[in-house]
Design a protein around this motif. Sequence first.
Motif, PDB file in Angstrom:
ATOM      1  N   ARG A  31       0.843  -1.198   0.000  1.00  0.00           N
ATOM      2  CA  ARG A  31       0.000   0.000   0.000  1.00  0.00           C
ATOM      3  C   ARG A  31       0.881   1.252   0.000  1.00  0.00           C
ATOM      4  O   ARG A  31       1.959   1.248   0.567  1.00  0.00           O
ATOM      5  CB  ARG A  31      -0.912  -0.003   1.210  1.00  0.00           C
ATOM      6  N   ASN A  44      -5.601   6.680  -0.925  1.00  0.00           N
ATOM      7  CA  ASN A  44      -6.749   5.902  -1.374  1.00  0.00           C
ATOM      8  C   ASN A  44      -7.190   6.374  -2.757  1.00  0.00           C
ATOM      9  O   ASN A  44      -6.702   7.388  -3.257  1.00  0.00           O
ATOM     10  CB  ASN A  44      -7.915   6.047  -0.382  1.00  0.00           C
ATOM     11  N   VAL A  45      -8.139   5.661  -3.349  1.00  0.00           N
ATOM     12  CA  VAL A  45      -8.669   6.065  -4.655  1.00  0.00           C
ATOM     13  C   VAL A  45      -9.418   7.393  -4.514  1.00  0.00           C
ATOM     14  O   VAL A  45      -9.693   7.844  -3.409  1.00  0.00           O
ATOM     15  CB  VAL A  45      -9.593   4.977  -5.254  1.00  0.00           C
ATOM     16  N   ARG A  47      -8.321  10.209  -4.933  1.00  0.00           N
ATOM     17  CA  ARG A  47      -7.412  11.214  -4.374  1.00  0.00           C
ATOM     18  C   ARG A  47      -7.676  11.516  -2.890  1.00  0.00           C
ATOM     19  O   ARG A  47      -7.355  12.599  -2.400  1.00  0.00           O
ATOM     20  CB  ARG A  47      -7.422  12.485  -5.211  1.00  0.00           C
ATOM     21  N   LYS A  67      -1.233   1.221  -8.975  1.00  0.00           N
ATOM     22  CA  LYS A  67      -2.573   0.991  -9.523  1.00  0.00           C
ATOM     23  C   LYS A  67      -3.592   1.079  -8.400  1.00  0.00           C
ATOM     24  O   LYS A  67      -3.289   0.836  -7.240  1.00  0.00           O
ATOM     25  CB  LYS A  67      -2.657  -0.346 -10.257  1.00  0.00           C
ATOM     26  N   GLU A  68      -4.793   1.477  -8.791  1.00  0.00           N
ATOM     27  CA  GLU A  68      -5.895   1.585  -7.841  1.00  0.00           C
ATOM     28  C   GLU A  68      -6.689   0.286  -7.886  1.00  0.00           C
ATOM     29  O   GLU A  68      -7.165  -0.123  -8.941  1.00  0.00           O
ATOM     30  CB  GLU A  68      -6.766   2.785  -8.179  1.00  0.00           C
ATOM     31  N   HIS A  71     -10.493   0.198  -2.933  1.00  0.00           N
ATOM     32  CA  HIS A  71     -10.394   1.569  -2.406  1.00  0.00           C
ATOM     33  C   HIS A  71      -8.953   1.965  -2.098  1.00  0.00           C
ATOM     34  O   HIS A  71      -8.702   3.024  -1.550  1.00  0.00           O
ATOM     35  CB  HIS A  71     -11.256   1.715  -1.147  1.00  0.00           C
ATOM     36  N   GLU A  72      -7.979   1.093  -2.456  1.00  0.00           N
ATOM     37  CA  GLU A  72      -6.588   1.339  -2.110  1.00  0.00           C
ATOM     38  C   GLU A  72      -5.730   1.661  -3.329  1.00  0.00           C
ATOM     39  O   GLU A  72      -6.061   1.299  -4.452  1.00  0.00           O
ATOM     40  CB  GLU A  72      -5.998   0.105  -1.426  1.00  0.00           C
ATOM     41  N   VAL A  73      -4.605   2.322  -3.071  1.00  0.00           N
ATOM     42  CA  VAL A  73      -3.585   2.560  -4.084  1.00  0.00           C
ATOM     43  C   VAL A  73      -2.436   1.613  -3.747  1.00  0.00           C
ATOM     44  O   VAL A  73      -1.895   1.651  -2.641  1.00  0.00           O
ATOM     45  CB  VAL A  73      -3.112   4.029  -4.069  1.00  0.00           C
TER      46      VAL A  73
END
Length: 87
Positions: A31, A44-45, A47, A67-68, A71-73
């Motif tokens: 993450r 998180n997605v 922004r 990558k998204e 709900h996480e990047v």
Amino acid sequence: MKYFSSIEEGQAIVQSKGTYRQVPLYERGGRVYAKYGAGFVRLNVHRTTTNPSVKWVEMDTPNGVVKEVGHEVLYTPNDAPALEAAE
């Protein structure tokens, strides 16, 4: 336990209360996190971050792929071993 690891040359711009800051990026368990004050905020997605008053505007990770997912990047370094299909 996984600790925060610096993402080499990773940078983000975060915004809070009208103030923009350029900050280094870190990863923990895949993450993506941004250094914020004495701690970290998870990106998180859409922004958003784990701190409702902090948004991320841009990020750059020249040595990996972001990558998204959900709900996480998530972050994968370019030199990560390729996953092989099970035989």
